[in-house]
Design a protein around this motif. Sequence first.
Motif, PDB file in Angstrom:
ATOM      1  N   GLY A  87       2.574 -34.118 -24.627  1.00 21.46           N
ATOM      2  CA  GLY A  87       3.781 -34.341 -25.418  1.00 21.46           C
ATOM      3  C   GLY A  87       4.850 -33.283 -25.245  1.00 21.46           C
ATOM      4  O   GLY A  87       5.650 -33.065 -26.155  1.00 21.46           O
ATOM      5  N   VAL A  88       4.871 -32.619 -24.066  1.00 22.86           N
ATOM      6  CA  VAL A  88       5.855 -31.557 -23.845  1.00 22.86           C
ATOM      7  C   VAL A  88       7.276 -32.095 -23.947  1.00 22.86           C
ATOM      8  O   VAL A  88       8.159 -31.467 -24.534  1.00 22.86           O
ATOM      9  N   THR A  89       7.504 -33.280 -23.399  1.00 22.23           N
ATOM     10  CA  THR A  89       8.847 -33.869 -23.440  1.00 22.23           C
ATOM     11  C   THR A  89       9.295 -34.128 -24.872  1.00 22.23           C
ATOM     12  O   THR A  89      10.448 -33.883 -25.228  1.00 22.23           O
ATOM     13  N   ILE A  90       8.368 -34.600 -25.701  1.00 20.78           N
ATOM     14  CA  ILE A  90       8.712 -34.872 -27.106  1.00 20.78           C
ATOM     15  C   ILE A  90       9.031 -33.574 -27.835  1.00 20.78           C
ATOM     16  O   ILE A  90      10.040 -33.476 -28.552  1.00 20.78           O
ATOM     17  N   TYR A  91       8.191 -32.549 -27.651  1.00 19.98           N
ATOM     18  CA  TYR A  91       8.442 -31.266 -28.304  1.00 19.98           C
ATOM     19  C   TYR A  91       9.764 -30.666 -27.840  1.00 19.98           C
ATOM     20  O   TYR A  91      10.538 -30.127 -28.638  1.00 19.98           O
ATOM     21  N   ARG A  92      10.010 -30.753 -26.540  1.00 25.38           N
ATOM     22  CA  ARG A  92      11.241 -30.186 -25.995  1.00 25.38           C
ATOM     23  C   ARG A  92      12.465 -30.889 -26.575  1.00 25.38           C
ATOM     24  O   ARG A  92      13.473 -30.255 -26.901  1.00 25.38           O
ATOM     25  N   THR A  93      12.373 -32.204 -26.729  1.00 24.82           N
ATOM     26  CA  THR A  93      13.481 -32.964 -27.319  1.00 24.82           C
ATOM     27  C   THR A  93      13.706 -32.577 -28.768  1.00 24.82           C
ATOM     28  O   THR A  93      14.850 -32.384 -29.209  1.00 24.82           O
ATOM     29  N   LEU A  94      12.609 -32.448 -29.524  1.00 23.43           N
ATOM     30  CA  LEU A  94      12.727 -32.092 -30.938  1.00 23.43           C
ATOM     31  C   LEU A  94      13.345 -30.703 -31.109  1.00 23.43           C
ATOM     32  O   LEU A  94      14.198 -30.488 -31.973  1.00 23.43           O
ATOM     33  N   TYR A  95      12.911 -29.747 -30.290  1.00 23.90           N
ATOM     34  CA  TYR A  95      13.455 -28.402 -30.383  1.00 23.90           C
ATOM     35  C   TYR A  95      14.914 -28.345 -29.956  1.00 23.90           C
ATOM     36  O   TYR A  95      15.679 -27.491 -30.433  1.00 23.90           O
ATOM     37  N   PHE A  96      15.308 -29.237 -29.049  1.00 20.07           N
ATOM     38  CA  PHE A  96      16.674 -29.212 -28.522  1.00 20.07           C
ATOM     39  C   PHE A  96      17.661 -29.981 -29.406  1.00 20.07           C
ATOM     40  O   PHE A  96      18.876 -29.840 -29.251  1.00 20.07           O
ATOM     41  N   LEU A  97      17.174 -30.781 -30.325  1.00 20.02           N
ATOM     42  CA  LEU A  97      18.047 -31.599 -31.173  1.00 20.02           C
ATOM     43  C   LEU A  97      19.121 -30.793 -31.905  1.00 20.02           C
ATOM     44  O   LEU A  97      20.266 -31.245 -32.005  1.00 20.02           O
ATOM     45  N   PRO A  98      18.796 -29.602 -32.467  1.00 21.50           N
ATOM     46  CA  PRO A  98      19.857 -28.850 -33.154  1.00 21.50           C
ATOM     47  C   PRO A  98      21.041 -28.494 -32.266  1.00 21.50           C
ATOM     48  O   PRO A  98      22.166 -28.329 -32.758  1.00 21.50           O
ATOM     49  N   VAL A  99      20.802 -28.380 -30.956  1.00 20.25           N
ATOM     50  CA  VAL A  99      21.882 -28.005 -30.043  1.00 20.25           C
ATOM     51  C   VAL A  99      22.915 -29.123 -29.931  1.00 20.25           C
ATOM     52  O   VAL A  99      24.117 -28.852 -29.808  1.00 20.25           O
ATOM     53  N   VAL A 100      22.475 -30.367 -29.970  1.00 20.19           N
ATOM     54  CA  VAL A 100      23.382 -31.504 -29.786  1.00 20.19           C
ATOM     55  C   VAL A 100      23.783 -32.147 -31.114  1.00 20.19           C
ATOM     56  O   VAL A 100      24.503 -33.144 -31.120  1.00 20.19           O
ATOM     57  N   THR A 101      23.311 -31.596 -32.227  1.00 13.89           N
ATOM     58  CA  THR A 101      23.673 -32.119 -33.537  1.00 13.89           C
ATOM     59  C   THR A 101      24.973 -31.478 -34.007  1.00 13.89           C
ATOM     60  O   THR A 101      25.218 -30.297 -33.773  1.00 13.89           O
TER      61      THR A 101
END
Length: 281
Positions: A87-101
């Motif tokens: 699930g590395v892709t899922i974790y990476r997406t979740l951690y990166f969400l604040p950057v694009v919010t």
Amino acid sequence: MLLLPAAAGLVVFEIWPTFQTIYYSFTSWGAFGGHTWSGLENYRTLIADSDVVHAVINTAIITAITLLAVPISAVVAALLSLPGMRGVTIYRTLYFLPVVTLPAAVALTWKWLFNGDYGLVNWLLSKVGIDGPHWLSDPATAIFAISIVGVWGSIGYNMVIFLSGIRGIPVDYYEAAELDGAGRVKQFFHVTVPLLTPSIFFVTVITVINALQAFDLVYLMVGQQSPAIQRTETLVYLFYQRGFAEHDGGYAAAIGVLLLLATLILTAAQFRLQRRWVHYG
């Protein structure tokens, strides 16, 4: 010719406004526009202004705390790089969400979380017998609440940079360290961190520059009427107040020049010190 559009944009939107700001810092502005040359008057006022002193201290505190995002991001990236991690892709997406919010959405969400009466943070603290404070209206805690959000918002971008850096480290180094009896922790400190120092240096510079420009969290989470505003206002917030609320463009430009000098000095110091700890081998 291919570089010309980018160079033109850099000159028009970055370099020319910088020189304009420096010029305006030596002028005095009226409430309805227009300016006259005032020499060093704005800088004399700047030196004696206690609000500027408070803003510098607050900005330094926020910057220092936000830098905690660098080691946290490195650890998270190292964990996500472990062999067999799912699930590395899922974790990476979740951690990166604040950057694009949107910053406004981030600030309003955390403002609710830190609400002293019905916020989720205080509710969780109450479950372990702790009576949480009014985070954003208490002068003693407001700046730490803002800094926590700054750390949270920086982890995603930093983590992506670190993941790329870790993937560039040859697997042979880890295999050799494992043969010598090094566990995961020792491999992290003796292999990953030394070979990741170029990425750590880059991320540290970017984090410092972004933290020095903190504004939206202060403006949206604390607000002008909060009793904690003096303990949280940053240089950029003070720039906004003087320039757009009080219409003193010349003095606001002087604050902008102060922020520019602080950014240049800290960045130059980091480039100077990187020769001692950054390994490009």
